[in-house]
Design a protein around this motif. Structure first.
Motif, PDB file in Angstrom:
ATOM      1  N   GLY A  92       0.854  -1.185   0.000  1.00 15.92           N
ATOM      2  CA  GLY A  92       0.000   0.000   0.000  1.00 15.92           C
ATOM      3  C   GLY A  92       0.887   1.231   0.000  1.00 15.92           C
ATOM      4  N   SER A  93       0.332   2.386  -0.379  1.00 15.77           N
ATOM      5  CA  SER A  93       1.179   3.582  -0.307  1.00 15.77           C
ATOM      6  C   SER A  93       1.442   3.931   1.150  1.00 15.77           C
ATOM      7  CB  SER A  93       0.591   4.751  -1.090  1.00 15.77           C
ATOM      8  OG  SER A  93      -0.688   5.089  -0.651  1.00 15.77           O
ATOM      9  N   VAL A  94       0.572   3.461   2.063  1.00 17.14           N
ATOM     10  CA  VAL A  94       0.839   3.721   3.476  1.00 17.14           C
ATOM     11  C   VAL A  94       2.086   2.954   3.925  1.00 17.14           C
ATOM     12  CG1 VAL A  94      -0.571   1.903   4.572  1.00 17.14           C
ATOM     13  CG2 VAL A  94      -0.379   4.118   5.661  1.00 17.14           C
ATOM     14  N   GLY A  95       2.307   1.781   3.327  1.00 14.03           N
ATOM     15  CA  GLY A  95       3.531   1.024   3.611  1.00 14.03           C
ATOM     16  C   GLY A  95       4.753   1.805   3.145  1.00 14.03           C
ATOM     17  N   ASN A 164      -5.959  16.410  -0.672  1.00  9.97           N
ATOM     18  CA  ASN A 164      -5.779  16.136   0.755  1.00  9.97           C
ATOM     19  C   ASN A 164      -6.923  15.273   1.287  1.00  9.97           C
ATOM     20  OD1 ASN A 164      -4.567  16.474   3.334  1.00  9.97           O
ATOM     21  ND2 ASN A 164      -6.070  18.056   3.830  1.00  9.97           N
ATOM     22  N   ASN A 165      -6.559  14.375   2.187  1.00  8.79           N
ATOM     23  CA  ASN A 165      -7.544  13.592   2.928  1.00  8.79           C
ATOM     24  C   ASN A 165      -7.599  14.193   4.333  1.00  8.79           C
ATOM     25  OD1 ASN A 165      -8.950  11.686   4.386  1.00  8.79           O
ATOM     26  ND2 ASN A 165      -7.457  10.046   4.131  1.00  8.79           N
ATOM     27  N   PRO A 166      -8.716  14.674   4.855  1.00  9.36           N
ATOM     28  CA  PRO A 166     -10.074  14.433   4.376  1.00  9.36           C
ATOM     29  C   PRO A 166     -10.736  15.591   3.621  1.00  9.36           C
ATOM     30  CG  PRO A 166     -10.179  15.240   6.617  1.00  9.36           C
ATOM     31  CD  PRO A 166      -8.728  15.259   6.213  1.00  9.36           C
ATOM     32  N   VAL A 191       5.091  13.978  -1.874  1.00  9.41           N
ATOM     33  CA  VAL A 191       3.809  14.387  -2.452  1.00  9.41           C
ATOM     34  C   VAL A 191       2.942  13.127  -2.502  1.00  9.41           C
ATOM     35  CG1 VAL A 191       2.670  15.508  -4.398  1.00  9.41           C
ATOM     36  CG2 VAL A 191       5.029  16.129  -3.826  1.00  9.41           C
ATOM     37  N   ASP A 192       1.952  13.095  -1.631  1.00 12.23           N
ATOM     38  CA  ASP A 192       1.110  11.898  -1.490  1.00 12.23           C
ATOM     39  C   ASP A 192      -0.100  12.050  -2.415  1.00 12.23           C
ATOM     40  OD1 ASP A 192      -0.795  10.025  -0.708  1.00 12.23           O
ATOM     41  OD2 ASP A 192      -0.458  10.300   1.445  1.00 12.23           O
ATOM     42  N   GLU A 193      -0.037  11.304  -3.521  1.00 12.44           N
ATOM     43  CA  GLU A 193      -1.100  11.407  -4.522  1.00 12.44           C
ATOM     44  C   GLU A 193      -1.985  10.154  -4.530  1.00 12.44           C
ATOM     45  OE1 GLU A 193      -0.308  14.346  -8.021  1.00 12.44           O
ATOM     46  OE2 GLU A 193       0.688  12.458  -8.400  1.00 12.44           O
ATOM     47  N   ALA A 194      -2.449   9.733  -3.368  1.00 13.74           N
ATOM     48  CA  ALA A 194      -3.292   8.533  -3.322  1.00 13.74           C
ATOM     49  C   ALA A 194      -4.558   8.689  -4.185  1.00 13.74           C
ATOM     50  CB  ALA A 194      -3.683   8.231  -1.871  1.00 13.74           C
ATOM     51  N   TYR A 195      -4.975   9.945  -4.371  1.00 16.40           N
ATOM     52  CA  TYR A 195      -6.230  10.188  -5.112  1.00 16.40           C
ATOM     53  C   TYR A 195      -5.985  10.834  -6.477  1.00 16.40           C
ATOM     54  CZ  TYR A 195      -7.895   9.116  -0.485  1.00 16.40           C
ATOM     55  OH  TYR A 195      -8.111   8.483   0.714  1.00 16.40           O
ATOM     56  N   ARG A 196      -4.787  10.668  -7.011  1.00 17.94           N
ATOM     57  CA  ARG A 196      -4.384  11.350  -8.243  1.00 17.94           C
ATOM     58  C   ARG A 196      -5.401  11.214  -9.379  1.00 17.94           C
ATOM     59  NH1 ARG A 196      -1.077  14.210 -10.774  1.00 17.94           N
ATOM     60  NH2 ARG A 196      -1.521  14.158 -12.981  1.00 17.94           N
ATOM     61  N   ARG A 221       1.886   6.996  -4.794  1.00 15.84           N
ATOM     62  CA  ARG A 221       0.573   6.742  -5.415  1.00 15.84           C
ATOM     63  C   ARG A 221       0.108   5.340  -5.027  1.00 15.84           C
ATOM     64  NH1 ARG A 221       1.719   9.196 -11.502  1.00 15.84           N
ATOM     65  NH2 ARG A 221       1.692  11.389 -10.887  1.00 15.84           N
ATOM     66  N   THR A 222      -1.099   5.003  -5.419  1.00 20.57           N
ATOM     67  CA  THR A 222      -1.627   3.713  -4.977  1.00 20.57           C
ATOM     68  C   THR A 222      -2.530   3.056  -6.020  1.00 20.57           C
ATOM     69  OG1 THR A 222      -2.800   2.604  -3.191  1.00 20.57           O
ATOM     70  CG2 THR A 222      -3.667   4.739  -3.839  1.00 20.57           C
ATOM     71  N   LEU A 223      -2.633   1.734  -5.898  1.00 15.80           N
ATOM     72  CA  LEU A 223      -3.584   0.975  -6.709  1.00 15.80           C
ATOM     73  C   LEU A 223      -4.875   0.759  -5.930  1.00 15.80           C
ATOM     74  CD1 LEU A 223      -2.738  -0.293  -9.576  1.00 15.80           C
ATOM     75  CD2 LEU A 223      -0.797   0.367  -8.164  1.00 15.80           C
ATOM     76  N   SER A 224      -4.921   1.271  -4.685  1.00 11.38           N
ATOM     77  CA  SER A 224      -6.051   0.979  -3.795  1.00 11.38           C
ATOM     78  C   SER A 224      -7.341   1.683  -4.185  1.00 11.38           C
ATOM     79  CB  SER A 224      -5.727   1.426  -2.366  1.00 11.38           C
ATOM     80  OG  SER A 224      -4.679   0.698  -1.829  1.00 11.38           O
ATOM     81  N   LYS A 225      -7.249   2.869  -4.703  1.00 13.47           N
ATOM     82  CA  LYS A 225      -8.434   3.719  -4.848  1.00 13.47           C
ATOM     83  C   LYS A 225      -9.021   3.575  -6.255  1.00 13.47           C
ATOM     84  CE  LYS A 225      -7.447   5.242  -0.693  1.00 13.47           C
ATOM     85  NZ  LYS A 225      -8.228   4.941   0.479  1.00 13.47           N
ATOM     86  N   VAL A 232      -5.735  -5.768  -1.514  1.00  9.61           N
ATOM     87  CA  VAL A 232      -4.486  -6.535  -1.674  1.00  9.61           C
ATOM     88  C   VAL A 232      -3.232  -5.712  -1.404  1.00  9.61           C
ATOM     89  CG1 VAL A 232      -5.363  -8.379  -3.160  1.00  9.61           C
ATOM     90  CG2 VAL A 232      -4.462  -6.294  -4.199  1.00  9.61           C
ATOM     91  N   ARG A 233      -3.380  -4.411  -1.162  1.00 12.80           N
ATOM     92  CA  ARG A 233      -2.294  -3.568  -0.667  1.00 12.80           C
ATOM     93  C   ARG A 233      -1.123  -3.410  -1.635  1.00 12.80           C
ATOM     94  NH1 ARG A 233      -3.965  -0.956   1.069  1.00 12.80           N
ATOM     95  NH2 ARG A 233      -2.576  -0.139   2.646  1.00 12.80           N
ATOM     96  N   THR A 234      -1.238  -2.546  -2.579  1.00 13.47           N
ATOM     97  CA  THR A 234      -0.088  -2.219  -3.421  1.00 13.47           C
ATOM     98  C   THR A 234      -0.040  -0.718  -3.681  1.00 13.47           C
ATOM     99  OG1 THR A 234      -0.371  -4.312  -4.561  1.00 13.47           O
ATOM    100  CG2 THR A 234       1.165  -2.772  -5.546  1.00 13.47           C
TER     101      THR A 234
HETATM  102  C1  LIG Z   1      -3.792  10.599   1.619  1.00 10.70           C
HETATM  103  C2  LIG Z   1      -3.655   9.119   1.683  1.00 10.70           C
HETATM  104  N1  LIG Z   1      -2.452   8.584   1.468  1.00 10.70           N
HETATM  105  C3  LIG Z   1      -2.267   7.274   1.505  1.00 10.70           C
HETATM  106  C4  LIG Z   1      -3.304   6.413   1.755  1.00 10.70           C
HETATM  107  C5  LIG Z   1      -2.999   4.951   1.840  1.00 10.70           C
HETATM  108  O1  LIG Z   1      -3.604   4.184   0.884  1.00 10.70           O
HETATM  109  P1  LIG Z   1      -3.053   2.716   0.541  1.00 10.70           P
HETATM  110  O2  LIG Z   1      -2.142   2.306   1.632  1.00 10.70           O
HETATM  111  O3  LIG Z   1      -4.243   1.875   0.429  1.00 10.70           O
HETATM  112  O4  LIG Z   1      -2.298   2.882  -0.741  1.00 10.70           O
HETATM  113  C6  LIG Z   1      -4.578   6.908   1.988  1.00 10.70           C
HETATM  114  C7  LIG Z   1      -5.692   5.989   2.292  1.00 10.70           C
HETATM  115  O5  LIG Z   1      -6.750   6.331   2.691  1.00 10.70           O
HETATM  116  C8  LIG Z   1      -4.763   8.303   1.954  1.00 10.70           C
HETATM  117  O6  LIG Z   1      -5.955   8.847   2.189  1.00 10.70           O
END
Ligand SMILES: Cc1ncc(COP(=O)(O)O)c(C=O)c1O
Length: 361
Positions: A92-95, A164-166, A191-196, A221-225, A232-234
Motif C-alpha cells: 500500500g502507499s501507506v507502507g 488532501n484527505n479528508p 507528495v502523497d497522490e493517493a487520489y491522483r 501513489r496507490t492501486l487501492s483507490k 491486496v495492498r499495493t
Molecule cells: C492521503 C492518503 N495517502 C495514503 C493512503 C494509503 O492508501 P493505501 O495504503 O491503500 O495505498 C490513503 C488511504 O486512505 C490516503 O488517504
C-alpha cells in the motif's frame, strides 16, 4: 496492561482507526442494508483481467513472490513513462510512507504536514520518536507558505497530501515547485497522490514536473483507490533512483505479496479499462456536490473520490444521524465528515439521509 518493556512511543500511540464496517453499524443501530462510505474505497470491483490474474497467482502462493516485484516496477515504469529504477513498490502507499519514515527519520527530527491530513502521518512520526509539526489549512486547503515558514534545521520530511484527505482540496505542482525551491535540498518533500486519478489535470503532474528536477521530491501513489485494489495492498513511489535504493532497504521481505503483484501488474497494463468507472465516479462527485451546493452547503473544492462537510461541533450528531439511516461516513470530531463517493444508488441514499438529518451547514 503492557507486557514487557513496550516503547513509550508505542504505548502513547492512538490505534489506527479504520472506517467502520456497514455490518457493525447494522448491529449497533438494529438496521439492515447499511452502506459504508467511510474509507474512500472504489465501489466497483476490479476489471476481469485483474481478477483472473489474481486467481492464477493464488495457485502459486506456496512459493515466495519476487521480493522486488520486478515485473510490476517495469509495468509501472512503462505506464507512466519513467525509468523503472525510479519506481518503488510497497505494501500500500501507506507502507511506502512508513518506509520513508524508516529511511529518513531519527528520534528528535521534525516532520511537517499541513493539518488536518492523513491520520497515518502523525502515527508514523510518533513511532519514530520525531516531532510532528502541523501547519494550519487556510480555507480547508494546504498553505504552502506556512509549511515553508515552519521549516527549521531539524526538519527532515515534508508531507503534502494532494488531493488532501479528508478535505479533498489540492495544490498545484507550480505551488509545490515554489515551496521546494525555498527549502534546503536535504529536506525530503513527499507528495502523497493517493487520489491522483480523481484530480483535475490542471493541477499538474509532480512525476513529470518535479521529480526529474528535484532529487528530494518523492511522489507516492496507490492501486487501492481508482484501481480498486485496496484489499491486496499495493502502492508505488516515484523518485530519484538513489532514493528508491535506500527506501527499498526498509521493505519488509515479500510485503507486496504474489496476488497483489499479479493484480497490480494486470491493472497497470489495462488502465484504460478502468477509465469508465473512474469517469462515473467523477460524474457522481459532480452530482453530489451540485445537489449539496443547491441545498445550501458550502463545500471545499472536491478533487478526490469523496466530499467533506465542514460541520464543526455538529459533526458527531450528524454522523450518528446518517448512521441510523444506514449511511456510514467518517467523522472527525469537532471538525467535519468525509463521505466517499459510491455508486449512484449509494450516493442517493446518502443525499436522502443527509436531507432527513437536516445537517445543513
Ligand atoms: C492521503 C492518503 N495517502 C495514503 C493512503 C494509503 O492508501 P493505501 O495504503 O491503500 O495505498 C490513503 C488511504 O486512505 C490516503 O488517504
Amino acid at each position: 496492561m503492557s507486557i514487557g518493556r513496550v516503547r513509550p512511543a508505542v504505548t502513547g500511540l492512538p490505534a489506527y482507526r479504520p472506517g467502520k464496517a456497514a455490518e457493525q453499524a447494522e448491529e449497533e443501530h438494529g438496521i439492515v442494508d447499511a452502506i459504508k462510505l467511510a474509507s474512500n474505497e472504489n465501489p466497483y470491483q476490479p476489471i476481469p483481467q485483474v481478477v483472473e490474474a489474481m486467481q492464477d497467482a493464488a495457485r502459486g502462493v506456496n512459493r515466495y513472490a519476487d521480493h522486488r516485484a520486478t515485473e510490476l516496477r517495469q509495468a509501472i515504469g512503462e505506464w507512466i513513462g519513467i525509468d523503472e529504477r525510479q519506481v518503488g513498490v510497497g505494501c500500500g502507499s501507506v507502507g511506502l510512507l512508513q518506509q520513508l519514515f524508516l529511511t529518513y527519520i531519527d528520534a528528535g527530527d521534525e516532520v511537517i504536514s499541513p493539518w488536518r491530513s492523513f491520520e497515518a502521518y502523525p502515527i508514523f512520526a510518533q513511532l519514530m520518536g520525531s516531532t510532528f509539526v502541523e501547519t494550519p489549512l487556510v480555507g480547508l486547503r494546504s498553505d504552502l507558505d506556512a509549511v515553508a515558514g515552519a521549516v527549521t534545521d531539524g526538519t527532515k520530511l515534508v508531507l503534502l497530501a494532494t488531493p488532501n484527505n479528508p478535505t479533498g482540496t489540492a495544490v498545484t505542482t507550480a505551488e509545490i515547485r515554489e515551496l521546494v525551491s525555498r527549502l534546503p535540498s536535504d529536506v525530503m518533500v513527499i507528495v502523497d497522490e493517493a487520489y491522483r486519478e480523481f484530480l483535475d489535470p490542471v493541477f499538474g503532474d509532480p512525476v513529470r514536473d518535479l521529480v526529474p528536477e528535484f532529487p528530494n521530491v518523492v511522489v507516492t501513489r496507490t492501486l487501492s483507490k481508482a484501481y480498486g485494489l485496496a484489499g491486496v495492498r499495493t502502492g508505488y513511489l516515484v523518485a530519484h533512483p538513489d532514493v528508491v535504493t535506500e527506501v527499498d532497504k526498509t521493505l519488509v521481505p515479500f510485503a507486496v505479496n504474489a496476488i497483489a503483484q499479479a493484480g497490480a501488474t494486470a491493472a497497470v497494463r489495462n488502465v484504460a479499462d478502468y477509465q469508465p468507472a473512474i469517469d462515473l465516479l467523477l460524474v457522481e462527485r459532480h452530482r453530489v456536490v451540485s445537489v449539496l451546493t443547491e441545498a445550501g452547503w458550502v463545500l471545499p473544492d472536491a478533487q478526490a473520490n469523496f466530499v467533506y462537510l465542514d460541520l464543526g461541533e455538529r459533526t458527531l450528531e450528524v454522523c450518528l444521524g446518517l448512521e441510523r439511516r444506514g449511511v456510514v461516513t467518517r467523522p472527525f470530531a469537532g471538525e467535519g465528515i468525509r463521505v466517499t463517493i459510491g455508486t449512484p444508488a449509494e450516493n442517493d441514499k446518502f443525499l436522502a439521509a443527509l436531507a432527513d438529518v437536516g445537517g445543513e451547514a
